[in-house]
Design an enzyme around this catalytic site. Sequence first.
Site, PDB file in Angstrom:
ATOM      1  N   LYS A 179     -29.159  13.811 -16.639  1.00  0.00           N
ATOM      2  CA  LYS A 179     -28.304  14.171 -15.488  1.00  0.00           C
ATOM      3  C   LYS A 179     -29.069  14.032 -14.175  1.00  0.00           C
ATOM      4  O   LYS A 179     -28.584  13.422 -13.209  1.00  0.00           O
ATOM      5  CB  LYS A 179     -27.804  15.627 -15.692  1.00  0.00           C
TER       6      LYS A 179
ATOM      7  N   LYS B   4     -35.827  18.255  -4.979  1.00  0.00           N
ATOM      8  CA  LYS B   4     -35.855  18.297  -6.452  1.00  0.00           C
ATOM      9  C   LYS B   4     -35.696  16.896  -7.040  1.00  0.00           C
ATOM     10  O   LYS B   4     -36.311  16.546  -8.050  1.00  0.00           O
ATOM     11  CB  LYS B   4     -34.757  19.236  -6.955  1.00  0.00           C
TER      12      LYS B   4
ATOM     13  N   THR C 178     -30.023  22.309 -10.802  1.00  0.00           N
ATOM     14  CA  THR C 178     -30.373  20.980 -10.283  1.00  0.00           C
ATOM     15  C   THR C 178     -29.077  20.187 -10.231  1.00  0.00           C
ATOM     16  O   THR C 178     -28.473  19.894 -11.265  1.00  0.00           O
ATOM     17  CB  THR C 178     -31.392  20.272 -11.192  1.00  0.00           C
TER      18      THR C 178
HETATM   19  P1  NAP Z   1     -29.035  26.135 -20.123  1.00  0.00           P
HETATM   20  O1  NAP Z   1     -29.893  26.904 -21.053  1.00  0.00           O
HETATM   21  O2  NAP Z   1     -27.995  25.226 -20.690  1.00  0.00           O
HETATM   22  O3  NAP Z   1     -28.352  27.179 -19.117  1.00  0.00           O
HETATM   23  C1  NAP Z   1     -27.196  26.939 -18.392  1.00  0.00           C
HETATM   24  C2  NAP Z   1     -26.309  28.151 -18.539  1.00  0.00           C
HETATM   25  O4  NAP Z   1     -25.188  28.017 -17.666  1.00  0.00           O
HETATM   26  C3  NAP Z   1     -25.759  28.303 -19.966  1.00  0.00           C
HETATM   27  O5  NAP Z   1     -26.034  29.606 -20.432  1.00  0.00           O
HETATM   28  C4  NAP Z   1     -24.267  28.058 -19.781  1.00  0.00           C
HETATM   29  O6  NAP Z   1     -23.450  28.815 -20.623  1.00  0.00           O
HETATM   30  C5  NAP Z   1     -24.055  28.489 -18.350  1.00  0.00           C
HETATM   31  N1  NAP Z   1     -22.838  27.905 -17.806  1.00  0.00           N
HETATM   32  C6  NAP Z   1     -22.496  26.597 -17.740  1.00  0.00           C
HETATM   33  N2  NAP Z   1     -21.295  26.455 -17.168  1.00  0.00           N
HETATM   34  C7  NAP Z   1     -20.874  27.697 -16.856  1.00  0.00           C
HETATM   35  C8  NAP Z   1     -19.704  28.199 -16.253  1.00  0.00           C
HETATM   36  N3  NAP Z   1     -18.735  27.377 -15.845  1.00  0.00           N
HETATM   37  N4  NAP Z   1     -19.597  29.532 -16.107  1.00  0.00           N
HETATM   38  C9  NAP Z   1     -20.592  30.354 -16.515  1.00  0.00           C
HETATM   39  N5  NAP Z   1     -21.712  29.935 -17.098  1.00  0.00           N
HETATM   40  C10 NAP Z   1     -21.854  28.620 -17.262  1.00  0.00           C
HETATM   41  O7  NAP Z   1     -29.934  25.246 -19.157  1.00  0.00           O
HETATM   42  P2  NAP Z   1     -31.293  25.638 -18.386  1.00  0.00           P
HETATM   43  O8  NAP Z   1     -32.440  24.990 -19.086  1.00  0.00           O
HETATM   44  O9  NAP Z   1     -31.323  27.095 -18.113  1.00  0.00           O
HETATM   45  O10 NAP Z   1     -31.094  24.804 -17.032  1.00  0.00           O
HETATM   46  C11 NAP Z   1     -30.206  25.246 -16.013  1.00  0.00           C
HETATM   47  C12 NAP Z   1     -30.324  24.322 -14.821  1.00  0.00           C
HETATM   48  O11 NAP Z   1     -31.667  24.343 -14.326  1.00  0.00           O
HETATM   49  C13 NAP Z   1     -30.025  22.840 -15.126  1.00  0.00           C
HETATM   50  O12 NAP Z   1     -29.367  22.260 -14.028  1.00  0.00           O
HETATM   51  C14 NAP Z   1     -31.402  22.242 -15.321  1.00  0.00           C
HETATM   52  O13 NAP Z   1     -31.402  20.848 -15.014  1.00  0.00           O
HETATM   53  C15 NAP Z   1     -32.211  23.046 -14.316  1.00  0.00           C
HETATM   54  N6  NAP Z   1     -33.657  23.190 -14.614  1.00  0.00           N
HETATM   55  C16 NAP Z   1     -34.094  23.428 -15.875  1.00  0.00           C
HETATM   56  C17 NAP Z   1     -35.463  23.564 -16.106  1.00  0.00           C
HETATM   57  C18 NAP Z   1     -36.001  23.808 -17.509  1.00  0.00           C
HETATM   58  O14 NAP Z   1     -37.204  23.591 -17.714  1.00  0.00           O
HETATM   59  N7  NAP Z   1     -35.196  24.304 -18.455  1.00  0.00           N
HETATM   60  C19 NAP Z   1     -36.363  23.470 -15.062  1.00  0.00           C
HETATM   61  C20 NAP Z   1     -35.891  23.260 -13.778  1.00  0.00           C
HETATM   62  C21 NAP Z   1     -34.527  23.120 -13.562  1.00  0.00           C
HETATM   63  P3  NAP Z   1     -23.221  28.466 -22.177  1.00  0.00           P
HETATM   64  O15 NAP Z   1     -24.243  29.266 -22.855  1.00  0.00           O
HETATM   65  O16 NAP Z   1     -21.839  28.875 -22.470  1.00  0.00           O
HETATM   66  O17 NAP Z   1     -23.442  26.976 -22.333  1.00  0.00           O
END
Ligand code: NAP
Length: 287
Positions: free
Chosen positions: A238, A170, A95
């Site tokens: 965010k 979104k 997102t």
């Molecule tokens: P998350 O668990 O923090 O996953 C993000 C992943 O991206 C982490 O594993 C992080 O690595 C990795 N990352 C960040 N920067 C990176 C880079 N430069 N190179 C490689 N890997 C990198 O978050 P999430 O809940 O999966 O959400 C991900 C996205 O989806 C967000 O934008 C969120 O707003 C969106 N979203 C989430 C949900 C939900 O319910 N969770 C629903 C819809 C949309 P590290 O482990 O090193 O931090």
Amino acid sequence: MKIGFIGTGVMGNAICLNLLKAGHELWVYNRTKAKTDNLVTQGATWCVNPKTVVEAADAIFTMVGFPRDVEQVYFGENGILTANVKDKIIVDMTTSKPALAQKIYTEGEKLGAQVLDAPVSGGDLGAKNGTLTIMVGGDKAAFTALQTVFSAIGSLAQYFGPAGAGQNTKMANQIMIAGTMTGMTEMLVYAQKAGLDLPAVVKTVGGGSAANWSLSNYAPRILKGDYTPGFFSKHFLKDLRIALATAEEMDIKLPATEKAKELYETLVDEKGLGDLGTQGLIKLWWQ
Ligand code: NAP
């Protein structure tokens, strides 16, 4: 299909498991390597950086945290667009900002890639169960080419138009969620103070015209004292900031969304609770 996936956190990891289950070949990269270990055990191949993922795969998906992470993965050292992306399909599921989706599209197209922005809704459970809603903008032919991939991870993938249209959809989704999260939270605060039976209130209210996803998925977690993400509060803040900044560019005011942003700013920036799930908002009232 040969699929690359960058960003295997809460959402990306669950999506990757569904891609493997559907029989796709998978190459993965995440900043913290350990978050790919379970996928490698299930048959995925680890890559040392995004560039290597592009070299191995035909369709490359990204699902990182913030727009700054998207910038790094696409434009940084050994980023996606430093590789030969000609004839590859590139899909950002983070997102993120509509304007950043347009920038990736423009730069990718110059290099011969087909680019989509495809953020999702449906939460951690939707990712696990393969029932996400996928909101897509960008190259229509690429959207059509990825139908089998989208159906492995979601129950609905809808194309909305040119680059940025997925992210704008979104943002519309998140504006709605701002209302359901603040409404659900204040409803519980009020019901508790009135001395009501909270599980009964959640069940009854959820059976009427106030029914919504935040209520049915997050209220039960609150009643169990479960504040794990789910969906990180820092990510929701965010999203609210992106939605409001984009609304300002469109010259519209969204006062209720503005109030939700202020409440999440208190939770995340003042109280330092950004790693709680979004249901943690109730901690502004309950200790
Ligand atoms: P998350 O668990 O923090 O996953 C993000 C992943 O991206 C982490 O594993 C992080 O690595 C990795 N990352 C960040 N920067 C990176 C880079 N430069 N190179 C490689 N890997 C990198 O978050 P999430 O809940 O999966 O959400 C991900 C996205 O989806 C967000 O934008 C969120 O707003 C969106 N979203 C989430 C949900 C939900 O319910 N969770 C629903 C819809 C949309 P590290 O482990 O090193 O931090």
